[in-house]
Every structure is written in structure tokens, then in C-alpha cells.
Design a protein around this motif. Sequence first.
Motif, PDB file in Angstrom:
ATOM      1  N   LEU A 130       0.824  -1.218   0.000  1.00 10.80           N
ATOM      2  CA  LEU A 130       0.000   0.000   0.000  1.00 10.80           C
ATOM      3  C   LEU A 130       0.857   1.265   0.000  1.00 10.80           C
ATOM      4  CD1 LEU A 130      -2.882  -1.053   2.421  1.00 10.80           C
ATOM      5  CD2 LEU A 130      -2.956  -0.837  -0.078  1.00 10.80           C
ATOM      6  N   ILE A 131       1.979   1.241   0.697  1.00  9.23           N
ATOM      7  CA  ILE A 131       2.891   2.396   0.678  1.00  9.23           C
ATOM      8  C   ILE A 131       3.382   2.638  -0.746  1.00  9.23           C
ATOM      9  CG2 ILE A 131       5.170   3.215   1.417  1.00  9.23           C
ATOM     10  CD1 ILE A 131       4.598   1.928   4.151  1.00  9.23           C
ATOM     11  N   ALA A 132       3.652   1.561  -1.470  1.00  7.39           N
ATOM     12  CA  ALA A 132       4.107   1.693  -2.859  1.00  7.39           C
ATOM     13  C   ALA A 132       3.034   2.333  -3.751  1.00  7.39           C
ATOM     14  CB  ALA A 132       4.505   0.335  -3.412  1.00  7.39           C
ATOM     15  N   GLU A 133       1.768   2.209  -3.383  1.00 10.54           N
ATOM     16  CA  GLU A 133       0.673   2.783  -4.166  1.00 10.54           C
ATOM     17  C   GLU A 133       0.404   4.249  -3.844  1.00 10.54           C
ATOM     18  OE1 GLU A 133      -2.884   0.425  -4.045  1.00 10.54           O
ATOM     19  OE2 GLU A 133      -1.795  -1.421  -4.489  1.00 10.54           O
ATOM     20  N   LEU A 134       1.004   4.781  -2.778  1.00 10.01           N
ATOM     21  CA  LEU A 134       0.822   6.189  -2.420  1.00 10.01           C
ATOM     22  C   LEU A 134       1.383   7.098  -3.508  1.00 10.01           C
ATOM     23  CD1 LEU A 134       1.880   6.215   1.356  1.00 10.01           C
ATOM     24  CD2 LEU A 134      -0.403   6.687   0.463  1.00 10.01           C
ATOM     25  N   PRO A 135       0.816   8.292  -3.618  1.00  5.61           N
ATOM     26  CA  PRO A 135       1.425   9.267  -4.547  1.00  5.61           C
ATOM     27  C   PRO A 135       2.870   9.534  -4.138  1.00  5.61           C
ATOM     28  CG  PRO A 135      -0.720  10.038  -3.783  1.00  5.61           C
ATOM     29  CD  PRO A 135      -0.388   8.797  -3.004  1.00  5.61           C
ATOM     30  N   ASP A 136       3.700   9.913  -5.092  1.00 10.12           N
ATOM     31  CA  ASP A 136       5.146  10.069  -4.855  1.00 10.12           C
ATOM     32  C   ASP A 136       5.471  10.971  -3.677  1.00 10.12           C
ATOM     33  OD1 ASP A 136       5.831   8.379  -6.897  1.00 10.12           O
ATOM     34  OD2 ASP A 136       6.114   9.972  -8.376  1.00 10.12           O
ATOM     35  N   HIS A 137       4.832  12.140  -3.587  1.00  9.90           N
ATOM     36  CA  HIS A 137       5.178  13.091  -2.524  1.00  9.90           C
ATOM     37  C   HIS A 137       4.836  12.532  -1.138  1.00  9.90           C
ATOM     38  CE1 HIS A 137       0.962  14.004  -3.438  1.00  9.90           C
ATOM     39  NE2 HIS A 137       0.882  14.650  -2.255  1.00  9.90           N
ATOM     40  N   LEU A 138       3.726  11.781  -1.015  1.00  4.64           N
ATOM     41  CA  LEU A 138       3.351  11.181   0.274  1.00  4.64           C
ATOM     42  C   LEU A 138       4.252   9.982   0.593  1.00  4.64           C
ATOM     43  CD1 LEU A 138      -0.558  11.244   0.005  1.00  4.64           C
ATOM     44  CD2 LEU A 138       0.947  12.941   1.052  1.00  4.64           C
ATOM     45  N   ARG A 167       4.952  17.429   7.667  1.00  5.76           N
ATOM     46  CA  ARG A 167       3.992  16.912   8.649  1.00  5.76           C
ATOM     47  C   ARG A 167       2.620  16.674   8.021  1.00  5.76           C
ATOM     48  NH1 ARG A 167       5.745  17.467  14.053  1.00  5.76           N
ATOM     49  NH2 ARG A 167       7.588  18.777  14.236  1.00  5.76           N
ATOM     50  N   VAL A 168       2.170  17.597   7.203  1.00  7.79           N
ATOM     51  CA  VAL A 168       0.861  17.465   6.553  1.00  7.79           C
ATOM     52  C   VAL A 168       0.874  16.268   5.602  1.00  7.79           C
ATOM     53  CG1 VAL A 168      -0.746  18.566   4.925  1.00  7.79           C
ATOM     54  CG2 VAL A 168       0.226  19.879   6.808  1.00  7.79           C
ATOM     55  N   TYR A 169       1.934  16.104   4.814  1.00  8.08           N
ATOM     56  CA  TYR A 169       2.026  14.976   3.879  1.00  8.08           C
ATOM     57  C   TYR A 169       2.008  13.638   4.627  1.00  8.08           C
ATOM     58  CZ  TYR A 169       3.187  17.960  -0.138  1.00  8.08           C
ATOM     59  OH  TYR A 169       3.156  18.872  -1.172  1.00  8.08           O
ATOM     60  N   ARG A 170       2.736  13.595   5.735  1.00  5.86           N
ATOM     61  CA  ARG A 170       2.748  12.346   6.513  1.00  5.86           C
ATOM     62  C   ARG A 170       1.361  12.053   7.059  1.00  5.86           C
ATOM     63  NH1 ARG A 170       2.704  10.380  11.509  1.00  5.86           N
ATOM     64  NH2 ARG A 170       3.692   8.356  11.810  1.00  5.86           N
ATOM     65  N   CYS A 171       0.678  13.060   7.573  1.00  2.00           N
ATOM     66  CA  CYS A 171      -0.666  12.874   8.116  1.00  2.00           C
ATOM     67  C   CYS A 171      -1.617  12.361   7.038  1.00  2.00           C
ATOM     68  CB  CYS A 171      -1.165  14.199   8.694  1.00  2.00           C
ATOM     69  SG  CYS A 171      -2.778  14.072   9.465  1.00  2.00           S
ATOM     70  N   LYS A 172      -1.553  12.952   5.835  1.00  2.00           N
ATOM     71  CA  LYS A 172      -2.407  12.500   4.729  1.00  2.00           C
ATOM     72  C   LYS A 172      -2.067  11.060   4.333  1.00  2.00           C
ATOM     73  CE  LYS A 172      -3.548  16.902   2.603  1.00  2.00           C
ATOM     74  NZ  LYS A 172      -3.481  17.743   1.408  1.00  2.00           N
ATOM     75  N   ALA A 173      -0.792  10.732   4.311  1.00  2.00           N
ATOM     76  CA  ALA A 173      -0.364   9.382   3.938  1.00  2.00           C
ATOM     77  C   ALA A 173      -0.880   8.352   4.942  1.00  2.00           C
ATOM     78  CB  ALA A 173       1.156   9.329   3.834  1.00  2.00           C
ATOM     79  N   VAL A 174      -0.783   8.679   6.222  1.00  2.00           N
ATOM     80  CA  VAL A 174      -1.252   7.756   7.259  1.00  2.00           C
ATOM     81  C   VAL A 174      -2.767   7.590   7.149  1.00  2.00           C
ATOM     82  CG1 VAL A 174      -1.533   7.477   9.757  1.00  2.00           C
ATOM     83  CG2 VAL A 174       0.681   8.152   8.821  1.00  2.00           C
ATOM     84  N   GLN A 175      -3.496   8.666   6.899  1.00  2.00           N
ATOM     85  CA  GLN A 175      -4.950   8.572   6.751  1.00  2.00           C
ATOM     86  C   GLN A 175      -5.322   7.698   5.564  1.00  2.00           C
ATOM     87  OE1 GLN A 175      -6.100  12.699   6.497  1.00  2.00           O
ATOM     88  NE2 GLN A 175      -6.324  12.899   8.729  1.00  2.00           N
ATOM     89  N   LEU A 176      -4.631   7.874   4.448  1.00  2.00           N
ATOM     90  CA  LEU A 176      -4.901   7.048   3.261  1.00  2.00           C
ATOM     91  C   LEU A 176      -4.594   5.575   3.525  1.00  2.00           C
ATOM     92  CD1 LEU A 176      -3.663   8.946   0.060  1.00  2.00           C
ATOM     93  CD2 LEU A 176      -5.877   7.881   0.415  1.00  2.00           C
ATOM     94  N   LEU A 177      -3.456   5.310   4.133  1.00  2.00           N
ATOM     95  CA  LEU A 177      -3.079   3.923   4.438  1.00  2.00           C
ATOM     96  C   LEU A 177      -4.089   3.274   5.378  1.00  2.00           C
ATOM     97  CD1 LEU A 177       0.783   4.322   4.870  1.00  2.00           C
ATOM     98  CD2 LEU A 177      -0.399   3.134   3.010  1.00  2.00           C
TER      99      LEU A 177
END
Length: 187
Positions: A130-138, A167-177
Motif C-alpha cells: 500500500l505504501i508503494a501505491e501512495l502518490p510520490d510526494h506522500l 507533517r501534513v504529507y505524513r498525516c495525509k499518507a497515514v490517513q490514506l493507508l
Amino acid sequence: MFDRTVRCDLLWAPGLSEAVDVSQRWILTAMERHGSELVTMLWRILGNEQDVCDAYQTTFLQLAHRDDRRQPRHIKAYLFRTASNAAITMLRRRVVESRTLSEMEIRARHAESTQPDFDARRLTERLRHLIAELPDHLRSVIALRDLGELPYEEVARTLQISTGTARVYRCKAVQLLAAWMNREVQP
């Protein structure tokens, strides 16, 4: 060792002779004559006061409850053979109990180690996918911050973004995951 012998012999006090049936008094005589030798032998075999006393008692109980209720021809031989058999039985029981306990511990450890590792491996593999499927910046922020364990300042400098943006990118990434993982868990 003598004081231990006396303690076991005291279990069979001489005052008991009046309470014992006349046909069974020979047992008390055998206890008085051979008791200390018997306890010494049991100590050498068992090495444990409680077990020695148990084997001693078992020996005389077997003598008292013989089927024919008669005095054996060779009392001393009968006593020592019966006592050694009782001691060997106790030692065998110890071995079986220790094997059973160790086998149960091995099974319990195996069950604990295999089940969580299997689930943890599967979840870790799924999370990597799933991390591999995240957008590049996240994905870059997650890789540097969570997998690389870098502080936000270092992540921001590496990606040439502000610390707040990291911090915002990490928060969005964690929410998506979390949403993706949650979606797969629910039927």
C-alpha cells in the motif's frame, strides 16, 4: 542425614502399637528394625525429604495391605524391594511430568511464535504494498520519516519542502493507508 531419617521415623510413633491389630504388629517391628536403613536408601535414590517420606509411607502401606494380610517370608528383602520400586516409580513420574511440561511449553511457544509472526508478516507485506501505491510526494515522506526514522527537519531538507508540509504529507499518507487497510479488513 540422620536428623532427616529421624523426622520420617517420627511419622510412625511407637505409641501406635496399641492401636494396631495384633496380626499386623509385625509391621511396626519391621519399621523399627529396618526403618532407618530404608530411609537412608530412599534418600540416596530420591534426595528429597517429601519424596522419601512418601515412599517410606507407601512401602509400609503396601506391606499392611497385602492381599493375604500375612507376614512375608523375607521381610527386609520385601521392604527394600517395595521401597526401591516406589522410589523408581516416583522418579519415572518426575521424568514424565518434566517431559510433558517441556513439550507443553514448546507447543505454547511455537503457537505464540508462529501465529503472530504469520499475521505480522502478512500485515507488513500488505502495508509495504500500500505504501508503494501512495502518490510520490506522500510515499517519500513516509519512507523518510517512518521507515528511515528521520526527524521532520531532515525530511523537509531532503525533499526541499517546509517542515509543516512534511507533517501534513505524513498525516495525509497515514490517513490514506488506514483507510485502505480498513477497507480490506471489512467484508
